[in-house]
Design a protein around this motif. Structure first.
Motif, PDB file in Angstrom:
ATOM      1  N   GLN A 413     -19.833  23.358  20.684  1.00  0.00           N
ATOM      2  CA  GLN A 413     -20.195  22.621  19.476  1.00  0.00           C
ATOM      3  C   GLN A 413     -21.710  22.402  19.396  1.00  0.00           C
ATOM      4  OE1 GLN A 413     -17.268  20.195  18.221  1.00  0.00           O
ATOM      5  NE2 GLN A 413     -18.337  19.424  16.442  1.00  0.00           N
ATOM      6  N   GLU A 417     -24.173  23.881  16.560  1.00  0.00           N
ATOM      7  CA  GLU A 417     -24.992  22.970  15.760  1.00  0.00           C
ATOM      8  C   GLU A 417     -26.461  23.361  15.850  1.00  0.00           C
ATOM      9  OE1 GLU A 417     -23.945  19.125  17.212  1.00  0.00           O
ATOM     10  OE2 GLU A 417     -22.018  19.072  16.147  1.00  0.00           O
ATOM     11  N   THR A 421     -29.140  24.606  12.801  1.00  0.00           N
ATOM     12  CA  THR A 421     -30.365  23.845  12.516  1.00  0.00           C
ATOM     13  C   THR A 421     -31.629  24.663  12.757  1.00  0.00           C
ATOM     14  OG1 THR A 421     -30.268  22.900  14.756  1.00  0.00           O
ATOM     15  CG2 THR A 421     -29.275  21.620  12.953  1.00  0.00           C
ATOM     16  N   LEU A 450     -17.501  25.973  11.053  1.00  0.00           N
ATOM     17  CA  LEU A 450     -18.604  26.122  12.006  1.00  0.00           C
ATOM     18  C   LEU A 450     -18.595  27.519  12.618  1.00  0.00           C
ATOM     19  CD1 LEU A 450     -20.806  24.160  12.800  1.00  0.00           C
ATOM     20  CD2 LEU A 450     -19.465  23.490  14.799  1.00  0.00           C
ATOM     21  N   THR A 454     -21.850  30.156  11.679  1.00  0.00           N
ATOM     22  CA  THR A 454     -22.895  30.246  12.719  1.00  0.00           C
ATOM     23  C   THR A 454     -22.948  31.589  13.446  1.00  0.00           C
ATOM     24  OG1 THR A 454     -21.412  29.240  14.348  1.00  0.00           O
ATOM     25  CG2 THR A 454     -22.911  27.771  13.164  1.00  0.00           C
TER      26      THR A 454
END
Length: 575
Positions: A413, A417, A421, A450, A454
């Motif tokens: 995770q 993330e 970003t 997600l 990603t």
């Protein structure tokens, strides 16, 4: 057994001088060559081309009244060769090549040596019929049967233990008193240090990737992994040395507790070979018969960090380079342990490593140091794991992050993330194929959105053995083999199949070195839309194949057609 009483006691030099085979003016040159090469006088004469091998054998045969044999002209039966134990055959330079009722024909360097014949008779129960043969011919035939690497390691150990300061220690189990109390053997004793050096140098000579030192009920063996295959060394560790040897390795790491034998321990050893640093990642675990040790060889000089040299097919390399230029996202390498995932990621990082880019890596442990890249060792014992490292990385203002392995939801995770970003994130994951890596992240509990937004690409890979360049020969494609290629839609036009015949360079295996086979999954819009609805390896694979993804098996078959490897190698690692 051949009669020994009738054999001349003249030395080889005198026989050659009297027969006129060698001139007196050449004797000094031959002696110097023999001493430098550590070979018998007659072999030096042949190597210096002062006489033909056939003439040398003829002269010695006539003088010693013993028949001679040219082993290069015989087709040997391995079962007969193995009647004499390898260690004995190499020590005496004696090779059996024919047997009949109670009699064994043995090629020897010096048939005058009565004790060699007696030793063979006692070990085998056969009466010995001695023949003269050239020393190098005997060695080469032994290498064909047992492998030259094993011989080199045994010679290395013998050389280290037979010196003037060795106190006559013989490390072969059959000749060592196994009843000696283990407690009496000190880890700091010279023979233990020489034994450790011999084991390590043996690995460097073989270019092994791992050393396995393993205890069993009544013996301790050493095995080397070369090109992915384990080979047992031709020597065994004396049973009474087992604890002292492991203790010495623990001391060399400067990290392990020498008194702790109940739990696993990890450490590192660094040596210098030919001016280059080589590290060994050491792991020791307790077993029912003592501690087992595995040492991973980390040769920084040999790691290929050039992405152009990893064996990608041209179109795969082009696509992989394209995703490496992405400003952010997650790029994964997947495959089993030892499939070269880390090397691929190192090469990828090296290809985009520039002065204006900050790269941070978290590894367990750092295997190879790369210039311009900040590398950090994970330490689980103090709570510094991958997830903790990733959190701290985000405060270090990196452009690119590599996390050694995604093995839990928390690490996955945070990595994803970070990818969302504005960071380009690299990592590895243990799955069998590229679509399976996407499904594995979903199984960890990562939300579909997600995963879909990603991941940029997944590179699955395996390692196969390369056909030896020294002995490879063209191979015809049979109907059965052609049918396999057609079944998997691989075009066989311009095929150049090869196979290694086996030589000393490749240890008679036909293979030398390894190459990668790859499966590159690039997430396009269709696959992302599918993942938002359903994350399953099967449907993802179907779409990817329609969009041009080449499977591991197809990539491997393409390299078989190029003559890089063989069909058997590819089929052994890819489904």
């Amino acid at each position: 057994m051949a009669s020994q009483g009738s054999i001349s006691r003249k030395n080889v030099k005198d026989i050659f001088l009297e027969s006129g085979l060698v001139k007196a003016s050449d004797i000094k040159v031959v002696e110097e060559h023999a001493q430098k090469s550590q070979k018998p006088f007659q072999q030096a004469v042949v190597e210096l081309k002062l006489a033909e091998k056939a003439k040398v054998l003829e002269v010695l045969s006539k003088e010693w009244k013993v028949d001679h044999v040219d082993l290069a002209e015989l087709e040997l039966d391995q079962d007969i060769v193995k009647i004499i134990p390898e260690a004995t055959a190499r020590r005496h330079l004696a090779l059996p090549f024919h047997k009949e009722e109670g009699s064994l024909s043995v090629a020897m360097v010096d048939p005058r040596d009565f004790f060699v014949a007696e030793d063979i008779n006692l070990r085998t129960g056969f009466q010995v019929q001695a023949f003269i043969a050239m020393p190098d011919d005997i060695t080469q035939e032994l290498d064909k049967v047992y492998g030259s690497a094993g011989a080199r390691v045994e010679d290395l150990v013998k050389g280290m233990t037979d010196g003037p300061d060795s106190d006559g220690i013989d490390i072969t189990l059959s000749k060592f008193d196994a009843k000696v109390d283990v407690a009496e053997v000190d880890p700091s004793a010279p023979e233990i240090e020489k034994l450790v050096n011999a084991v390590i140098l043996g690995a460097l000579q073989l270019k092994a990737s791992d050393i396995h030192i393993e205890p069993f009920e009544s013996k301790m063996i050493v095995r080397y992994r070369t090109d992915g295959v384990l080979r047992e060394a031709t020597f065994q560790i004396p049973w009474s040395f087992r604890n002292a040897l492991i203790a010495k390795i623990k001391i060399m790491t400067n990290q392990m507790d020498i008194t702790e034998r109940r739990k696993p321990q990890d450490g590192r050893i660094q040596v210098v070979s030919k001016g280059a640093p080589i590290e060994f990642r050491v792991n020791i675990v307790p077993t029912v018969y003592g501690e087992s040790c595995v040492m991973r060889v980390l040769d920084r000089a040999s790691v290929r960090v050039d992405i152009e040299k990893l064996g990608f097919l041209p179109d795969t390399l082009t696509k992989f380079k394209e995703i490496l230029q992405k400003p952010y996202g997650l790029i994964l390498a997947c495959g089993p342990t030892g499939s070269g995932k880390s090397t691929t990621l190192y090469a990828a990082l090296n290809s985009i490593n520039k002065p204006d880019v900050k790269i941070l890596t978290a590894e367990n442990p750092v295997e190879y140091n790369l210039n311009g890249i900040i590398q950090i060792n994970i330490n689980q014992e103090i709570g510094f794991d991958f997830a903790t490292a990733l959190r701290s990385f985000l405060r270090q203002d990196p452009d690119i992050i590599m996390v050694g392995e995604i093995r839990d939801k928390e690490t996955a995770q945070i990595a994803m993330e970070a990818a969302m970003t504005g960071h380009l994130v690299f990592s590895t994951i243990h799955t069998n194929d590229a679509p399976g890596a996407v499904a594995r992240l979903h199984e960890m509990g990562i939300p579909n959105f997600l995963v879909a937004t990603t991941i940029e690409g997944v590179m699955a890979q395996r390692l196969v053995r390369r056909v030896c360049d020294k002995c490879k020969k063209p191979e015809e494609m049979t109907k059965e083999v052609k049918a396999i290629f057609e079944r998997f839609n691989v075009e066989t036009k311009d095929a150049a199949l090869t196979r290694g015949a086996g030589c000393r360079f490749c240890l008679m295996t036909g293979y030398k070195g390894r190459a990668g086979i790859h499966e590159l999954l690039i997430l396009d819009e269709d696959i992302r839309k599918l993942i938002l609805k359903e994350v399953a390896a099967g449907p993802i694979r179907e779409i990817a194949v329609k969009h041009g993804m080449r499977s591991l098996l197809q990539d491997g078959l393409a390299k078989v057609l190029q003559g890089v490897t063989t069909l058997e190698e590819v089929m052994s690692v890819a489904q």
